[in-house]
Write an enzyme that holds these catalytic residues in place. Structure first.
Site, PDB file in Angstrom:
ATOM      1  CB  ALA A 536      -1.009   0.017   1.126  1.00  0.00           C
ATOM      2  CB  SER A 699      -2.121  -5.002  -6.039  1.00  0.00           C
ATOM      3  OG  SER A 699      -2.088  -4.853  -4.656  1.00  0.00           O
ATOM      4  CB  SER A 871      -1.251  -7.571  -2.073  1.00  0.00           C
ATOM      5  OG  SER A 871      -0.468  -7.446  -0.947  1.00  0.00           O
ATOM      6  CD  GLU A 872       0.648  -3.284  -2.906  1.00  0.00           C
ATOM      7  OE1 GLU A 872       1.214  -2.512  -2.144  1.00  0.00           O
ATOM      8  OE2 GLU A 872       1.188  -4.309  -3.373  1.00  0.00           O
ATOM      9  CG  ASN A 873      -8.289  -2.961  -1.557  1.00  0.00           C
ATOM     10  OD1 ASN A 873      -8.480  -1.807  -1.232  1.00  0.00           O
ATOM     11  ND2 ASN A 873      -9.266  -3.804  -1.798  1.00  0.00           N
TER      12      ASN A 873
END
Ligand code: FES
Ligand code: FES
Length: 946
Positions: A536, A699, A871-873
């Site tokens: 993120a 991501s 992922s980053e979400n």
């Protein structure tokens, strides 16, 4: 001190060992070949080295051999099960998502075994307490899957379930996409302790290998006068000392900044410092010796004479008007990117009925991978410089170091070692650069393993940030204007700065409709750790400012923060901060899904709050964007003689379950051929053989590698297809002269995305969006100020889910990092924060066991089989939900993270006296309006703009 001989019963067999009395048991066991005993912290803090010693769980890194009795019984992971005969715990770890990077896995399984030996029927809470008490740390999984796995295995051990019950099965319809498809080969290697990580590779290097130790002066900013290593050269086992003058190339790690407003080049970072030390953890020499101990001892004997310069350990000090330039010719604020949307905001803000202002600080965040950084380098039998490293970006790393070490990129081969956690930091090839220059200078294979304190100061971190924000709203609660200055501290060097700022422009004010915005995102140097990628990237800092100020405005208006968000979230056709129209955009539906749970949570908090323990609920909007305008990926698909298929790629596996995702994408793409799963395998992450699939980060990988895999499969099937619709075999392909291996390719559609305008920040710079909303339920101790997160809820939309186990793993893991970031983790004091515990790593009982994930279903048109990334979400903003929940519980807002008990307590005490502890507006250079006027007066000309 001295040698001792012992008989030890290790995994049921009597073995004679000879060792130094001062050595650790971990080291001795590893020398016996039992490398399932992993050494992470080497200080009794992480549990990766756990063994069962005479019936009791023990951390073997802190057990000196002189304390081990003759004939002691020891069980390591190797004694618990084998690849062909897994223990229920090992099977459960695979099936229940207990493995990500896998570095903690052997220690956890050994620990769980010790628990179940004593208590075969524990409660979940007893399992959590056991892992916490025994300091079993996992940085990847968020702990919940580890408790799930322990409970499932315990059932099998009690005879209440079978191994079959806890083993994944391909569904009857053969469709595995969207299921919890677990790790396969990589899972077995990890749960049995047989996966070889960097330090394990070190033990396999040939006898003439030199072991390296870094010389790191205890100063953050200095001119180097001399480096005297004459004493070190005389010490036992030392083969050489490498300094800047021995580096054959430019001695720079290159990261060209690529922004027309930048005042520096991105070529500032030395591999080994030559003239100046720019930051804490900079290296002035590397000692090479026959053993690691000899090298480390000699490194201490190297004398560095330097002239200390003013050292700025945070950006606020570095950007004061009288500060000296850290890099000559570049202001310490070296990049500014304005954001201008709609009308000038000055008058709008002045006339607005409601205005709130806040200044926010986010700390430098350490990744806290359990495995310290390590690498090997040698000249291979093909004459190539070969580097083995836990890289997230193999080809990118080659490009960053080739000129610096003086070897053409085509003569460098990087192979990914098994990776004991990264979360972004290992996109930076710093440790491999040390290994490379030493292998070249000394003409011998080399291996380097950092101590954990070295790892902490040498590797990059998430940048700290300071922001001043103002939000204006009309009397009906509609947002009218946003103003901000947001400055990211990138430490002494440049790495992905342009992307860092670009993402902040997208994130500030996202996903609300704000008609008028004036802001500037900036990057500044300091003499602290350089900023590198972290899950993120950039959104964490921007959302801290953006989602806090939104909550503050709701409070000022007396509107529920949920309703205020609902009212202001953009509707289709309205425009984002960077001026493009929102579409395919699901926040209102997602909020509708969350609302009943939010109402229940508020009731629960009210009912369960006491004077001693105050409860509260907070929410935050999360998101991430993926795919920049230049993104692309290649994979190759090969048909083999036996009818099996191989996917060749550099989908670097850093724990995110690349294996499972890659296998299921290939399986799905080849469905017309009905290829069974066991006939698909991967050969990955060796640049000599694998095509460039790009960075495992942002991501992007499932999205781009997936699309490239589909492209490759379609091309290969086109070649295999006969006129009658059946498919050629390998032999038939060869007989007809058809290729049996093809390359698939995917890239951002040209013309759709473009970097944001350097003068206005307007544009559409990404390819896909991921959405989330978080709810945190917290409890604050009224006396100590300590915050406990009781429950985490996330509603997310990431398109079609590919591998549910992988996605859940990223969600649990990402949210656990958010809890740590919100409440305790930090890297601002290089001594205090040099260890895992010192830096505040989150323990099992500090993460809620109740984590609810709710999926909003949608399809990403361009993504593979409708998937986006994920992922980053999941790490983008849960931390702000926690901060907002603290405010909801006790009526105090924490502006400067982390919200430690001391800060929360002080804020509560101030509130009791009618005051608010609020930071002064930060000095971030010129006032916003003056800054914008200056930037307007110095525009980027069209030919240099993006
Ligand atoms: Fe032994 Fe961390 S506790 S390596
Ligand atoms: Fe636990 Fe990575 S899987 S530390």
């Amino acid at each position: 001190m001295g040698l001792q001989k012992l008989w030890l019963k290790i995994n049921g067999a009597d073995r004679m060992v000879v060792c130094d009395t001062e050595e650790s048991l971990a080291r001795v066991l590893r020398r016996q070949g039992l490398t399932g005993v992993k050494v992470g912290c080497d200080a009794g803090q992480c549990g990766t080295c756990s063994v069962i010693l005479n019936g009791e769980l023990a951390r073997s890194c802190v057990k000196q051999m002189k304390t081990i009795a003759d004939r002691s019984k020891i069980t390591t992971i190797e004694g618990i099960g084998t690849p062909n005969n897994l223990d229920p715990l090992q099977q459960a770890w695979i099936t229940y998502g207990g493995i990500q990077c896998g570095f903690c896995t052997p220690g956890f399984i050994v620990s769980a075994k010790a628990l179940l030996d004593k208590n075969p029927n524990p409660t979940r809470q007893e399992v959590r307490a056991w892992f916490t008490k025994n300091r079993n740390i996992c940085r990847c999984t968020g702990y919940k899957p580890l408790v799930d796995a322990t409970m499932a295995a315990a059932k099998v051990m009690r005879g209440e379930a079978t191994m079959d019950d806890i083993t994944y099965k391909v569904p009857a319809d053969g469709k595995i996409y969207g299921t919890r498809f677990p790790r396969r080969e990589s899972g077995i290697a990890r749960v049995t302790g047989l996966a070889n990580y960097g330090d394990d590779m070190s033990l396999q290097m040939p006898e003439d290998t030199l072991h390296l130790a870094l010389v790191i002066p205890d100063v953050a900013h200095a001119k180097i006068k001399s480096v005297d290593y004459s004493e070190a050269l005389k010490m036992t086992g030392v083969a050489g000392v490498v300094t800047a003058k021995d580096v054959k190339g430019t001695n720079r790690i290159a990261f060209p900044i690529g922004h027309p407003r930048a005042e520096c080049t991105g070529l500032e970072r030395p591999i080994i410092c030559d003239e100046k030390i720019f930051k804490i953890g900079d290296v002035v020499a590397v000692v090479a010796a026959d053993t690691r101990d000899h090298a480390r001892a000699a490194a201490k004997a190297v004398k560095v004479d330097y002239e200390q310069l003013p050292q700025y350990l945070n950006q606020l000090e570095a950007i004061m008007p009288d500060s000296v330039q850290i890099h000559e010719g570049a202001n310490n604020i070296y990049l500014k990117w304005p954001l201008k949307k709609g009308a000038d905001t000055k008058e709008i803000v002045e006339k607005a009925e409601n205005v709130v202002e806040g200044s926010f600080y986010t700390q430098r965040e350490p990744h806290l991978a359990l495995e310290p950084d390590c690498a090997q380098a040698y000249i291979g039998d093909d004459g190539m410089l070969t580097i083995q490293y836990k890289s997230q970006f193999l080809y990118g790393n080659i490009n960053m170091i080739a000129a610096g070490i003086g070897v053409p990129a085509e003569n460098i081969r990087i192979i990914q070692n098994e990776t004991g956690g990264s979360f972004g930091y290992s996109v930076s090839p710093v440790t491999p650069a040390y290994a490379a220059v030493c292998a070249l200078a000394l003409g011998r294979p080399v291996s380097i393993v950092l101590t954990y304190p070295e790892h902490q100061i040498v590797t990059g971190k998430r940048s700290a940030s300071n922001s001043n924000v103002r939000l204006a709203c009309d009397k009906d609660g509609k947002i009218k204007a946003l103003e901000y200055k947001l400055c990211y501290e990138t430490g002494a060097y440049v790495e992905y700065t342009q992307i860092l700022l670009l993402k902040s422009l997208v994130c500030m004010g996202f996903p609300y409709y704000i008609p008028n915005i004036r802001g500037v995102s900036m990057a500044a140097f300091s003499n602290f750790s350089y900023c590198t990628t972290y899950r993120a990237f950039s959104f964490v800092q921007a959302f801290t400012a953006s989602e806090s100020i939104i909550d503050m405005m709701a409070e000022k208006l007396g509107i529920d923060p949920f309703d205020f968000r609902y009212k202001n979230i953009a509707r289709p056709g309205e425009t984002s901060s960077t001026g493009h129209e929102y579409n395919e955009y699901y926040y209102h539906e997602m909020m509708d899904m969350l609302r009943p749970k939010y109402e229940e949570a508020k009731k629960r908090a009210k009912a369960e709050s006491t004077l001693a323990k105050k409860r509260g609920v907070g929410i935050s909007i999360g998101a991430y964007i993926l795919g920049d305008p230049t993104d692309h990926a290649s994979v190759a698909l090969e048909l083999c003689k036996d009818g099996s298929f191989v996917n060749h790629n550099t989908w670097q596996d850093v724990g995110q379950h690349a294996e499972g995702s890659c296998l299921m994408l290939t399986y799905e793409a080849l469905r017309p051929l009905n290829v069974p799963l066991e006939k698909i395998r991967l050969e990955a992450n060796d640049t000599k053989y694998s095509p460039d699939t790009g960075l495992s980060g942002g991501s992007r990988m499932h999205y781009y590698a997936g699309a490239a895999t589909i492209d490759a499969a379609n091309k290969l099937m086109d070649l295999m297809r006969k006129k009658d619709g059946t498919y050629r075999t390998y032999d038939e392909m060869v007989a007809e002269g058809l290729p049996t291996m093809v390359e698939g390719y995917a890239s951002s559609p040209q013309g759709v995305t473009k970097f944001l305008d350097a003068n206005t920040g307007q544009g559409f710079a990404y390819h896909e969006k991921l959405y989330s909303i978080y709810m945190a339920e917290v409890e604050i101790d009224s006396v100590t100020g300590k915050t406990k997160v009781l429950k985490a809820t996330c509603v997310a939309d990431i398109g079609k889910i590919g591998n549910l186990q992988g996605v859940e793993g990223q969600a649990y893991g990402g949210m656990s990092h958010c809890v740590g970031f919100a409440l305790k983790e930090d890297f601002s004091d290089p001594k205090k924060h040099s260890t895992l515990r010192g830096a505040g790593i989150l323990e099992c009982e500090e993460m809620p066991d109740e984590i609810e994930l709710i999926w909003h279903d949608s399809v990403r048109k361009w993504g593979p089989f409708g998937s986006g990334g994920c992922s980053e979400n999941f790490q983008s903003s849960f931390h702000v939900a926690i901060i907002n929940a603290i405010n909801n519980a006790v009526g105090v807002r924490i502006y400067e993270l982390p919200a430690t008990p001391e800060k929360v307590k002080a804020a509560m005490e101030a509130k009791a006296t009618g005051k608010e502890l609020k930071p002064e507006k930060y000095y971030l250079g010129l006032d916003l309006y003056d800054e914008l006027e200056y930037l307007d007066a110095h525009p980027v000309p069209d030919e240099e703009n993006f």
